[in-house]
Design a protein around this motif. Structure first.
Motif, PDB file in Angstrom:
ATOM      1  N   ALA A  69      -6.371  -1.304   8.369  1.00 21.31           N
ATOM      2  CA  ALA A  69      -5.243  -1.062   7.478  1.00 21.31           C
ATOM      3  C   ALA A  69      -3.975  -1.686   8.046  1.00 21.31           C
ATOM      4  CB  ALA A  69      -5.035   0.441   7.282  1.00 21.31           C
ATOM      5  N   VAL A  70      -3.059  -1.964   7.141  1.00 29.72           N
ATOM      6  CA  VAL A  70      -1.709  -2.382   7.504  1.00 29.72           C
ATOM      7  C   VAL A  70      -0.804  -1.228   7.096  1.00 29.72           C
ATOM      8  CG1 VAL A  70       0.155  -4.021   7.058  1.00 29.72           C
ATOM      9  CG2 VAL A  70      -2.223  -4.819   7.187  1.00 29.72           C
ATOM     10  N   VAL A  71      -0.057  -0.717   8.067  1.00 34.55           N
ATOM     11  CA  VAL A  71       0.836   0.409   7.820  1.00 34.55           C
ATOM     12  C   VAL A  71       2.263  -0.059   8.040  1.00 34.55           C
ATOM     13  CG1 VAL A  71       1.460   2.760   8.496  1.00 34.55           C
ATOM     14  CG2 VAL A  71      -0.937   2.028   8.610  1.00 34.55           C
ATOM     15  N   ARG A  72       3.099   0.147   7.026  1.00 37.17           N
ATOM     16  CA  ARG A  72       4.515  -0.176   7.156  1.00 37.17           C
ATOM     17  C   ARG A  72       5.266   1.125   7.384  1.00 37.17           C
ATOM     18  NH1 ARG A  72       3.373  -2.455   2.274  1.00 37.17           N
ATOM     19  NH2 ARG A  72       5.217  -1.534   1.317  1.00 37.17           N
ATOM     20  N   LEU A  73       6.190   1.109   8.331  1.00 33.00           N
ATOM     21  CA  LEU A  73       6.922   2.305   8.723  1.00 33.00           C
ATOM     22  C   LEU A  73       8.418   2.075   8.574  1.00 33.00           C
ATOM     23  CD1 LEU A  73       7.140   5.115  10.169  1.00 33.00           C
ATOM     24  CD2 LEU A  73       7.045   3.837  12.330  1.00 33.00           C
ATOM     25  N   LYS A  74       9.070   2.963   7.849  1.00 34.14           N
ATOM     26  CA  LYS A  74      10.534   2.976   7.760  1.00 34.14           C
ATOM     27  C   LYS A  74      11.016   3.951   8.820  1.00 34.14           C
ATOM     28  CE  LYS A  74      10.668   2.113   2.829  1.00 34.14           C
ATOM     29  NZ  LYS A  74      10.989   2.632   1.517  1.00 34.14           N
ATOM     30  N   TYR A  75      11.689   3.445   9.814  1.00 40.23           N
ATOM     31  CA  TYR A  75      12.126   4.263  10.943  1.00 40.23           C
ATOM     32  C   TYR A  75      13.627   4.494  10.799  1.00 40.23           C
ATOM     33  CZ  TYR A  75      11.989   5.932  15.771  1.00 40.23           C
ATOM     34  OH  TYR A  75      12.035   6.700  16.908  1.00 40.23           O
ATOM     35  N   THR A 132       0.730   2.527   3.360  1.00 37.08           N
ATOM     36  CA  THR A 132      -0.515   2.065   3.961  1.00 37.08           C
ATOM     37  C   THR A 132      -1.286   1.207   2.971  1.00 37.08           C
ATOM     38  OG1 THR A 132      -0.645   4.078   5.289  1.00 37.08           O
ATOM     39  CG2 THR A 132      -2.672   2.812   5.049  1.00 37.08           C
ATOM     40  N   ASN A 133      -1.765   0.073   3.435  1.00 36.48           N
ATOM     41  CA  ASN A 133      -2.617  -0.814   2.653  1.00 36.48           C
ATOM     42  C   ASN A 133      -3.933  -0.977   3.394  1.00 36.48           C
ATOM     43  OD1 ASN A 133       0.396  -2.026   2.279  1.00 36.48           O
ATOM     44  ND2 ASN A 133      -0.773  -2.084   0.383  1.00 36.48           N
ATOM     45  N   ILE A 134      -5.035  -0.778   2.691  1.00 37.48           N
ATOM     46  CA  ILE A 134      -6.359  -0.972   3.267  1.00 37.48           C
ATOM     47  C   ILE A 134      -6.707  -2.460   3.155  1.00 37.48           C
ATOM     48  CG2 ILE A 134      -8.809  -0.349   3.122  1.00 37.48           C
ATOM     49  CD1 ILE A 134      -6.919   1.969   3.886  1.00 37.48           C
ATOM     50  N   VAL A 135      -7.269  -3.008   4.214  1.00 36.78           N
ATOM     51  CA  VAL A 135      -7.654  -4.418   4.243  1.00 36.78           C
ATOM     52  C   VAL A 135      -9.087  -4.550   3.729  1.00 36.78           C
ATOM     53  CG1 VAL A 135      -8.071  -6.412   5.741  1.00 36.78           C
ATOM     54  CG2 VAL A 135      -6.130  -4.885   6.197  1.00 36.78           C
ATOM     55  N   TYR A 136      -9.276  -5.368   2.703  1.00 38.25           N
ATOM     56  CA  TYR A 136     -10.632  -5.663   2.219  1.00 38.25           C
ATOM     57  C   TYR A 136     -11.333  -6.618   3.178  1.00 38.25           C
ATOM     58  CZ  TYR A 136      -9.470  -3.794  -2.448  1.00 38.25           C
ATOM     59  OH  TYR A 136      -9.116  -3.014  -3.493  1.00 38.25           O
ATOM     60  N   THR A 137     -10.694  -7.777   3.405  1.00 34.12           N
ATOM     61  CA  THR A 137     -11.251  -8.785   4.311  1.00 34.12           C
ATOM     62  C   THR A 137     -10.113  -9.471   5.037  1.00 34.12           C
ATOM     63  OG1 THR A 137     -11.197 -10.501   2.610  1.00 34.12           O
ATOM     64  CG2 THR A 137     -13.274  -9.305   2.854  1.00 34.12           C
ATOM     65  N   GLU A 138     -10.424 -10.007   6.196  1.00 38.37           N
ATOM     66  CA  GLU A 138      -9.465 -10.839   6.922  1.00 38.37           C
ATOM     67  C   GLU A 138      -9.673 -12.268   6.452  1.00 38.37           C
ATOM     68  OE1 GLU A 138      -8.021 -10.151  11.365  1.00 38.37           O
ATOM     69  OE2 GLU A 138     -10.151  -9.713  11.096  1.00 38.37           O
TER      70      GLU A 138
END
Length: 152
Positions: A69-75, A132-138
Motif C-alpha cells: 500500500a501507499v499511505v499518505r499522511l498529513k502531519y 491509503t491506496n492499495i497497490v495492484y501491481t508494481e
C-alpha cells in the motif's frame, strides 16, 4: 555532483543498479575498462557518496507480505521525531518520503494481510490523517536514474 560524472561513471551506475553483485571483471568488460580501472572508479563513486549501498531486491509475496500500500499522511505539527521513532520500529514501512503539497509524507507499506495493514495505518493516524491506496501491481519497480542525455 553530476558534472563530475562522465558517461563511463553513468554506465557503471547503470550496470550496478541492474545487478549490484556483478563481478568487477565483468563490470569492467561491460563498460570497456580494466578490472583495476573499474575498481578504482567504483571506490571513488562509493567514497564520494554517489553509491550509498547495495541490497537484495526481494519478492514481498514470497516473504508473506501479500498487501502493498501507499499511505499518505498529513502531519499537522512540526515535531517529527515521534513519527521518525515509529518509522524506525516498523519494518513494514519500506520507504518514507517527506513531500510538499497537501500531504506531508508518502509511505510505502508492506503488510501480511488487510488486518495487518489496518494496524499499521491505525498507528500512523496518531500523527495525523491518512489516505491509503492499495497497490495492484508494481508497473515500474524502482530502477534508479539512467544516463542523462547530456552526459553521453
Amino acid at each position: 555532483m553530476t558534472g563530475n560524472l562522465d558517461s563511463t561513471d553513468w554506465a557503471i551506475l547503470g550496470e550496478l543498479q541492474r545487478d549490484g553483485r556483478l563481478a568487477l571483471t565483468e563490470l569492467g568488460r561491460r563498460v570497456n575498462l580494466s578490472a583495476s580501472a573499474v575498481t578504482e572508479r567504483v571506490k571513488r563513486l562509493e567514497s564520494d557518496g554517489v553509491i550509498t549501498g547495495y541490497r537484495a531486491d526481494v519478492d514481498l509475496g514470497k516473504l508473506g507480505y501479500a498487501v502493498l500500500a501507499v499511505v499518505r499522511l498529513k502531519y499537522p505539527g512540526n515535531r517529527h521525531e515521534p513519527l521518525h521513532a515509529l518509522l524506525a520500529e516498523r519494518g513494514e514501512v519500506l520507504e518514507c518520503l517527506r513531500t510538499t503539497g497537501e500531504d506531508c509524507y508518502t509511505l510505502k507499506v508492506a503488510a501480511t494481510s488487510m488486518a495487518h495493514l489496518e494496524k499499521v495505518v491505525n498507528d500512523l493516524t496518531a500523527f495525523g490523517s491518512t489516505t491509503t491506496n492499495i497497490v495492484y501491481t508494481e508497473t515500474l519497480p524502482y530502477r534508479g536514474p539512467s544516463l542523462p542525455t547530456s552526459a553521453g
